[in-house]
Enzyme design. Sequence first.
Site, PDB file in Angstrom:
ATOM      1  N   HIS A  28      64.391  12.505 -24.690  1.00  0.00           N
ATOM      2  CA  HIS A  28      65.562  13.377 -24.700  1.00  0.00           C
ATOM      3  C   HIS A  28      65.286  14.613 -23.847  1.00  0.00           C
ATOM      4  O   HIS A  28      64.724  15.603 -24.337  1.00  0.00           O
ATOM      5  CB  HIS A  28      65.900  13.796 -26.131  1.00  0.00           C
ATOM      6  CG  HIS A  28      66.245  12.654 -27.038  1.00  0.00           C
ATOM      7  ND1 HIS A  28      65.301  11.772 -27.505  1.00  0.00           N
ATOM      8  CD2 HIS A  28      67.431  12.250 -27.561  1.00  0.00           C
ATOM      9  CE1 HIS A  28      65.890  10.868 -28.280  1.00  0.00           C
ATOM     10  NE2 HIS A  28      67.176  11.147 -28.328  1.00  0.00           N
ATOM     11  N   HIS A 261      71.580  14.153 -22.544  1.00  0.00           N
ATOM     12  CA  HIS A 261      71.034  14.393 -23.885  1.00  0.00           C
ATOM     13  C   HIS A 261      69.841  13.504 -24.194  1.00  0.00           C
ATOM     14  O   HIS A 261      68.775  14.000 -24.558  1.00  0.00           O
ATOM     15  CB  HIS A 261      72.116  14.160 -24.948  1.00  0.00           C
ATOM     16  CG  HIS A 261      71.582  14.153 -26.356  1.00  0.00           C
ATOM     17  ND1 HIS A 261      71.431  15.300 -27.092  1.00  0.00           N
ATOM     18  CD2 HIS A 261      71.143  13.138 -27.152  1.00  0.00           C
ATOM     19  CE1 HIS A 261      70.927  14.995 -28.281  1.00  0.00           C
ATOM     20  NE2 HIS A 261      70.748  13.690 -28.346  1.00  0.00           N
ATOM     21  N   GLU A 408      69.784  18.104 -54.331  1.00  0.00           N
ATOM     22  CA  GLU A 408      68.605  17.247 -54.461  1.00  0.00           C
ATOM     23  C   GLU A 408      67.876  17.031 -53.138  1.00  0.00           C
ATOM     24  O   GLU A 408      66.639  17.073 -53.088  1.00  0.00           O
ATOM     25  CB  GLU A 408      68.994  15.894 -55.068  1.00  0.00           C
ATOM     26  CG  GLU A 408      69.481  15.952 -56.503  1.00  0.00           C
ATOM     27  CD  GLU A 408      70.982  16.185 -56.605  1.00  0.00           C
ATOM     28  OE1 GLU A 408      71.501  16.183 -57.744  1.00  0.00           O
ATOM     29  OE2 GLU A 408      71.634  16.376 -55.551  1.00  0.00           O
ATOM     30  N   HIS A 470      75.256   6.300 -63.514  1.00  0.00           N
ATOM     31  CA  HIS A 470      74.111   7.159 -63.781  1.00  0.00           C
ATOM     32  C   HIS A 470      72.934   6.398 -64.400  1.00  0.00           C
ATOM     33  O   HIS A 470      71.924   7.010 -64.751  1.00  0.00           O
ATOM     34  CB  HIS A 470      74.519   8.302 -64.709  1.00  0.00           C
ATOM     35  CG  HIS A 470      75.324   9.362 -64.017  1.00  0.00           C
ATOM     36  ND1 HIS A 470      76.509   9.088 -63.370  1.00  0.00           N
ATOM     37  CD2 HIS A 470      75.112  10.691 -63.869  1.00  0.00           C
ATOM     38  CE1 HIS A 470      76.997  10.207 -62.858  1.00  0.00           C
ATOM     39  NE2 HIS A 470      76.169  11.192 -63.142  1.00  0.00           N
TER      40      HIS A 470
END
Length: 656
Positions: A28, A261, A408, A470
Site C-alpha cells: 500500500h 491506495h 467488549e 444469550h
Amino acid sequence: MNEKGIAAAALSVRSLSMDAIQKANSGHPGLPLGCAELASVLYGEILKHNPADSKWSDRDRFVLSAGHGSMLLYSILHLAGYKVSMDDIKNFRQVGSICAGHPEYGVTDGVEATGGPLGQGVSMAVGMAMAESMLAARFNTEKRTIVDHYTYSLVGEGCLQEGVASEACSLAGNLKLGKLIVFYDENRISIDGSTDITFTDDIAKRYEAYGWQVLKGDMYNVNQIVKLTEEAKANKDQPTLIMLKSVIGKGAPKQGTADVHGAPLGVEGCKEAKKVLGLPEDKDFYVVPEAYEYFEGKKAQWAKQQADWQAEFDAWACENPDLKKQWDAFHSDAATADVDDFEYKVGDSCATRDASGKALNVIAARYGNLVGGSADLMGPNKTAFKSDEGTFSPANRKGRTIEYGIREFAMSTVCAGISLHGGLRPFCATFLVFSDYLRPSLRVVSLMKQPVIYVFTHDSIYVGEDGPTHQPIETMTALRTIPGVQVLRPGDPEESMEAWKIAYASKDHPVCMAFTRQALAVYPKDDADWKNTMKKGAYIVKTGDATPDITVLASGSEVNMALKAAELVADKKIRVVSVPDLKAFEAQDKAFQDKIIGGAKRVVCTEAGISMEWLQFATSKEDVFCIDRFGESGPANKVAEYLGFTSEKLAELLKK
C-alpha cells in the site's frame, strides 16, 4: 529544527516505500507517500525514544493503527537506527521477513503493537495511555518523576469507520487521557474511491463529542505539526486528535486517487514519481545522504535523554526502596504479598462465577499489578475488587478497577495495550456469549503472545430465561479454535481457584476462563495431585476401577452431572474425568491420555455445547452427550429438561 534533515528523511521514506512495494509486487504505497513528513518529524523531533534501546520503559509509544501503510514505519525505523536493515526493507512482505505486510509486535524492532485489522491499533494506544497514567500515579513521587511519556497513533479513514475505534476513543475521552495524541491522515480516500461514498461524518464534532481536543493542520507543514503536538501536550485533561489534510500517494502519477491506495505504482509509475520528487530515477532503494546524517546527529541527544532518565530512576530507587521493590515485582509479575488460596470443603456449593470472584481477589491481593474489570457487568461477572484502591478515573489514577462500559471489543484491545505497555497485568470480563464481540481482538492478542486474562461467565444454557440469544452453544469451541488461546472451563469452586492461578502464571498467551451462573458442588477428587495434573488438561475425579467399563470425559458443570449419572448406573464401573482444558488434554501424548481414560471399552463425552471437538475421544458419535442446537428461554433447569440435558438422560446413555 533541522528542516532540511526532515525533508531528506521524508524523501527517503517515499523512495524506500515505493521501491519495497514495487519489488514485492504487493503493498500500500498511498499512506507512506502521503505521510512521510509526519513520520520524519515524529521520529526526528517529537518522540522521546532511543533506537539503541527500543524497550526503554519511559519511551514514548507510537502505534501505526493504519497498519496497511507498514512501509512508512519500516522506512522510518530504518532511517532512525532501529534494527531494520536495508536488506530487511528489500525483503518486504516475503516469508520470514521482519518487514511483514502489517507490522507485527515481537518480530520487528521498534514496533509497539500488531495493529492488525483497522481500528485495533488506536484502541491499543488507548490502553497504553491508561497504563502510563496508572503507573505514574503509583510510582512517581513529589520529588522524582520516573513515568512520564506520551502515546501516539496514526489513523486513517478506515480506522475511524471501524466501530472498535469509536468504542475505545469514547472511553479515552471519558477517562480524560491527556497523554494520548492521535494523528489523522485526512486524505478522504479509501479502496473504492472517495470516502464521500459512505463516510460523511463530521469527524471533528464527533471527537469533540467524545471529549477530545481536536486540532487541524497540514500534513506537509512540519513546523505546524510540532506546534500542534505541543498544543496537544499542553492539554492535560483531554486526548487530542490532530487532523492533518494530506494527499494520498503524494508524488505518484495517480496521487489523490483510490488507484494509489493499495497497489504498487508499477515500474513506470515509480520512475515518474521519482522524477516528480527529485529522486534519482535509475537508483532503487535510494536514501538521501542527509537523512542518515540527520538521524546520526540525533543519537547523542537520544542517549543523553535516556541517561538523564536513568539517573533520575536510580536516585528514585535509592530514596524509595520499597517502591523500587514493587516496581520490579510489577514488571516481572512477581508476588507483592503472601496470600493463601481460598479454600473449600467437599460439598461446598456455589456458582463458579462466585468462586472466580473469590479467586480474583486472592490473585489481586497477591499480585499488586493486576488491573481490570467488566463490560458493565461487574455484579454478574463477580469481578469487584475488595481492595480500597477504587475505580480508575480522572480523579483516581491509582484505581485498579476499570469500568469499560458496554464496549467488549474495545475492552479487549485496551487490555492488549495495557499488557504491551508493560508493568501491569490486565484482565477483562463479560458474558461468554459476548466473546464473539471481542473475538477479533483476542485473535490479535494471541498473535502478539500477550498474557491477557479473559473472564467469561454465564457459560451455557443454564443462563436460562435470557434465552438462546444469550446461551452459548458453539462459543467454547469457537474460542478453542484460535491458535495460542488457552481455554479453561473449571468444574467446581476448587478448580476455579486453580484456573485463576494457571491464568496468572501464563506469560506468553491469553487465557479465557468460563464460569457458571448456577451453583456447583465441590466434589471429592481421587487424584491426590489433581492440581498439578489439571495443568495437563484433565484429571481423574472418580476412578471407578483400574479398568473401567466406561470413562466419562466432562468439562465444567457437566462433571457434577456425570458424577450424578454414574451413581444412577449400579451395574457398570464408571470413571469420571474432569477436562477443564480440552486443548491441553488434546496436546498430551497418547500415554497420558490412555492413563486418564484407563483403557475403558467406552468413552462418553459431555459438555453443554456442541459436540465437534469431543468426537475425537468418544467411542462413537452416539457417545457424545452435547447440545448441537440453540437453547430455549425459561428457568435453567426447565430448559435442561426440555433439551434432555440432565444426569438422568446421561445415565440412560451410560446404561446402553
